[in-house]
Design a protein around this motif. Structure first.
Motif, PDB file in Angstrom:
ATOM      1  N   ARG A  77       0.810  -1.235   0.000  1.00 30.92           N
ATOM      2  CA  ARG A  77       0.000   0.000   0.000  1.00 30.92           C
ATOM      3  C   ARG A  77       0.832   1.269   0.000  1.00 30.92           C
ATOM      4  NH1 ARG A  77      -2.723  -2.856  -1.833  1.00 30.92           N
ATOM      5  NH2 ARG A  77      -4.763  -3.697  -1.257  1.00 30.92           N
ATOM      6  N   LEU A  78       2.142   1.144  -0.101  1.00 33.89           N
ATOM      7  CA  LEU A  78       3.036   2.309  -0.228  1.00 33.89           C
ATOM      8  C   LEU A  78       4.007   1.996  -1.356  1.00 33.89           C
ATOM      9  CD1 LEU A  78       4.667   4.877   0.718  1.00 33.89           C
ATOM     10  CD2 LEU A  78       5.800   3.390   2.350  1.00 33.89           C
ATOM     11  N   LEU A  79       4.167   2.961  -2.255  1.00 34.27           N
ATOM     12  CA  LEU A  79       5.054   2.758  -3.411  1.00 34.27           C
ATOM     13  C   LEU A  79       6.077   3.877  -3.406  1.00 34.27           C
ATOM     14  CD1 LEU A  79       2.125   2.272  -5.968  1.00 34.27           C
ATOM     15  CD2 LEU A  79       3.427   0.434  -4.876  1.00 34.27           C
ATOM     16  N   SER A  80       7.371   3.521  -3.448  1.00 31.64           N
ATOM     17  CA  SER A  80       8.354   4.597  -3.541  1.00 31.64           C
ATOM     18  C   SER A  80       8.968   4.609  -4.935  1.00 31.64           C
ATOM     19  CB  SER A  80       9.427   4.479  -2.450  1.00 31.64           C
ATOM     20  OG  SER A  80      10.445   3.578  -2.801  1.00 31.64           O
ATOM     21  N   ALA A  81       9.399   5.787  -5.357  1.00 33.06           N
ATOM     22  CA  ALA A  81       9.961   5.954  -6.701  1.00 33.06           C
ATOM     23  C   ALA A  81      10.904   7.143  -6.710  1.00 33.06           C
ATOM     24  CB  ALA A  81       8.842   6.183  -7.720  1.00 33.06           C
ATOM     25  N   ALA A 119      -5.334   3.069 -12.658  1.00 28.70           N
ATOM     26  CA  ALA A 119      -6.153   1.991 -13.232  1.00 28.70           C
ATOM     27  C   ALA A 119      -6.476   0.949 -12.164  1.00 28.70           C
ATOM     28  CB  ALA A 119      -5.419   1.346 -14.411  1.00 28.70           C
ATOM     29  N   TRP A 120      -5.518   0.683 -11.302  1.00 22.76           N
ATOM     30  CA  TRP A 120      -5.776  -0.287 -10.229  1.00 22.76           C
ATOM     31  C   TRP A 120      -6.747   0.301  -9.200  1.00 22.76           C
ATOM     32  CZ3 TRP A 120      -4.967  -0.620  -4.918  1.00 22.76           C
ATOM     33  CH2 TRP A 120      -5.175  -1.901  -4.369  1.00 22.76           C
ATOM     34  N   MET A 121      -6.553   1.570  -8.851  1.00 25.52           N
ATOM     35  CA  MET A 121      -7.434   2.205  -7.850  1.00 25.52           C
ATOM     36  C   MET A 121      -8.867   2.341  -8.367  1.00 25.52           C
ATOM     37  SD  MET A 121      -4.961   5.097  -6.107  1.00 25.52           S
ATOM     38  CE  MET A 121      -6.087   5.452  -4.729  1.00 25.52           C
ATOM     39  N   ASP A 122      -9.014   2.496  -9.674  1.00 24.68           N
ATOM     40  CA  ASP A 122     -10.368   2.576 -10.265  1.00 24.68           C
ATOM     41  C   ASP A 122     -11.166   1.310  -9.940  1.00 24.68           C
ATOM     42  OD1 ASP A 122      -9.808   5.032 -11.450  1.00 24.68           O
ATOM     43  OD2 ASP A 122      -9.414   4.188 -13.446  1.00 24.68           O
ATOM     44  N   VAL A 128      -6.635   2.389   0.221  1.00 20.50           N
ATOM     45  CA  VAL A 128      -5.906   3.644   0.415  1.00 20.50           C
ATOM     46  C   VAL A 128      -4.439   3.397   0.061  1.00 20.50           C
ATOM     47  CG1 VAL A 128      -5.178   5.349   2.130  1.00 20.50           C
ATOM     48  CG2 VAL A 128      -7.504   4.389   2.216  1.00 20.50           C
ATOM     49  N   VAL A 129      -3.901   4.216  -0.819  1.00 28.79           N
ATOM     50  CA  VAL A 129      -2.549   4.021  -1.356  1.00 28.79           C
ATOM     51  C   VAL A 129      -1.696   5.253  -1.040  1.00 28.79           C
ATOM     52  CG1 VAL A 129      -1.210   3.731  -3.503  1.00 28.79           C
ATOM     53  CG2 VAL A 129      -3.391   2.531  -3.223  1.00 28.79           C
TER      54      VAL A 129
END
Ligand SMILES: *[C@@H]1O[C@H](CO)[C@@H](O)[C@H](O)[C@H]1NC(C)=O
Ligand SMILES: *[C@@H]1O[C@H](CO)[C@@H](O)[C@H](O)[C@H]1NC(C)=O
Ligand SMILES: *[C@@H]1O[C@H](CO)[C@@H](O)[C@H](O)[C@H]1NC(C)=O
Ligand SMILES: *[C@@H]1O[C@H](CO)[C@@H](O)[C@H](O)[C@H]1NC(C)=O
Ligand SMILES: *[C@@H]1O[C@H](CO)[C@@H](O)[C@H](O)[C@H]1NC(C)=O
Ligand SMILES: *[C@@H]1O[C@H](CO)[C@@H](O)[C@H](O)[C@H]1NC(C)=O
Ligand SMILES: *[C@@H]1O[C@H](CO)[C@@H](O)[C@H](O)[C@H]1NC(C)=O
Length: 366
Positions: A77-81, A119-122, A128-129
């Protein structure tokens, strides 16, 4: 017939509704819905877009075996970049996701990646991301905000009432979900904020971290490291109202001090027990702060599996709606079961060639 007559019994309706709503899961569990955003532990995929798979010829600069969509589907649920300025196709510049430099590993444009997440959240309205964007080339709030708008993900973005200081309380998952503001975004660091994009939050205004350059399993520390005004001062860090992000990944040091993720020890690093394990380090940091970390960043999230320790600290059992993924070390598409490094040699050397060129050292390594 029986069900129908039961439902017609007005006195049973409240019971029916209670059961129905209790089954609605937030971030894969009904037990998390009523919790504040900062009162749960969110599993984070460190360098989410940097893959060690066919698409990158199993680059040693990759930090994850599965792509961002699969990470989310599996429970991350957490993405780092890392955001870098790159040359665009039409002579202008573009914001890309690159690992250290765009010559080493370029995972494409920020807008495209945000579009993948949208697209995934849709399709998943109860999730919650959180995003953590490392702003390597000092993009402004307007630069980043334009990418959020272009991808369409801005419609999910949550802006706290006063973005420039830590709120006294964060909303519950339930309230973020019912308002459909399910995306929280931190930028490290947001040089020039823009009032047009109040949902782009400066990371170190809201979050503190332990150090991240750990190369030995016995050397993790829970102590605050960044930002500098709370470094080494856990009580001050808590009092500042910031949330704790626990970095939990192990580097191998290579020649010239270059660092790549250590995959030979990853089963313990992401596992429940053992020296430098996620399970034990989560417990240690919770003891220090009297509260579980809000965020944990790991490499190769599927191994461990890391979610086992996260579910444990969140008190979640029987999580629902997750795609199951292999917990194995997947080098060149083949599971490596025995903790040794065989079979990965050729591709590794190939990608080191690229790395050495990219750093301009001019040294041929085999
Ligand atoms: C969050 O945790 C604090 C204690 O750390 C507690 O006082 C508060 O009630 C919790 N709030 C929610 C909504 O989870
Ligand atoms: C992510 O990986 C899955 C499984 O390999 C694949 O089906 C999907 O197309 C990938 N998605 C993106 C956006 O690359
Ligand atoms: C953009 O292209 C120029 C000329 O080819 C090159 O010198 C420069 O390093 C490139 N910049 C980036 C960020 O890739
Ligand atoms: C980032 O950019 C802003 C203006 O765009 C500038 O004021 C600031 O000094 C820059 N910061 C760094 C670290 O380069
Ligand atoms: C949800 O929306 C309502 C109405 O706009 C607002 O009062 C409330 O603060 C919002 N809650 C969150 C968590 O943003
Ligand atoms: C681990 O920490 C000890 C004590 O701080 C230090 O002396 C040692 O160099 C560290 N080892 C590594 C591999 O970082
Ligand atoms: C990874 O870490 C383990 C534990 O410290 C160590 O034994 C191993 O040599 C490391 N692997 C690499 C490739 O550095």
């Amino acid at each position: 017939m029986l069900l129908k007559s039961l439902l017609q019994t007005a006195s049973l309706l409240p019971l029916f509704y209670t059961i129905t709503s209790a089954q609605t899961a937030c971030n894969n569990s009904p037990s998390l819905c009523s919790k504040a955003y900062n009162n749960i532990t969110h599993l984070g995929a460190h360098d989410s877009a940097f893959l060690r798979d066919q698409s990158t010829s199993f680059s040693t600069a990759g930090n994850q075996y599965f792509n961002t969509t699969t990470q989310l589907a599996a429970g991350v649920r957490l993405l780092s970049a890392q955001i870098h300025k790159a040359n665009g196709t039409n002579g202008g510049s573009e914001w890309h996701l690159c690992h250290t430099t765009c010559d080493l590993l370029d995972a494409g444009t920020l807008a495209k990646w945000l579009g993948e997440i949208k697209a995934w959240m849709d399709k998943t309205p109860n999730e919650v991301v959180t995003l953590l964007l490392v702003n390597s080339d000092n993009a402004s709030g307007n630069d980043l905000g334009a990418e959020f708008t272009a991808s369409g993900i801005s419609k999910y973005a949550y802006a706290p009432p006063a973005p420039s200081k830590p709120p006294t309380t964060w909303p519950t998952l339930d309230s973020l979900i019912s308002n459909n503001t399910r995306l929280i975004t931190f930028v490290a660091s947001l040089g020039t904020a823009s009032s047009n994009y109040p949902y782009l939050l400066d990371e170190f205004t809201h979050v503190f971290e332990n150090k991240f350059e750990t190369t030995s399993p016995g050397n993790y520390s829970c102590q605050p490291d960044r930002p500098s005004d709370v470094s080494g001062q856990p009580l001050e860090a808590l009092k500042s109202g910031r949330m704790f992000l626990q970095n939990h990944f192990l580097y191998s040091t290579q020649l010239f001090g270059l660092e790549t993720p250590n995959t030979t020890y990853i089963k313990t690093t992401n596992g429940p027990t053992g020296t430098g394990s996620l399970g034990e380090q989560l417990g240690e940091c919770r003891n220090l702060y009297g509260k579980a970390p809000t965020f944990v960043l790991v490499d190769f999230f599927n191994v461990g599996p890391a979610l086992q320790s996260i579910d444990g600290i969140n008190g979640v059992s029987g999580a629902v709606g997750r795609q199951s993924v292999s917990a194995e070390i997947l080098e060149q598409g083949v599971a490596r079961n025995d903790g040794t490094d065989k079979g990965a040699g050729v591709k590794r050397r190939a990608s080191w060639g690229v790395l050495v060129l990219a750093t301009g050292v001019g040294f041929f390594m085999l």
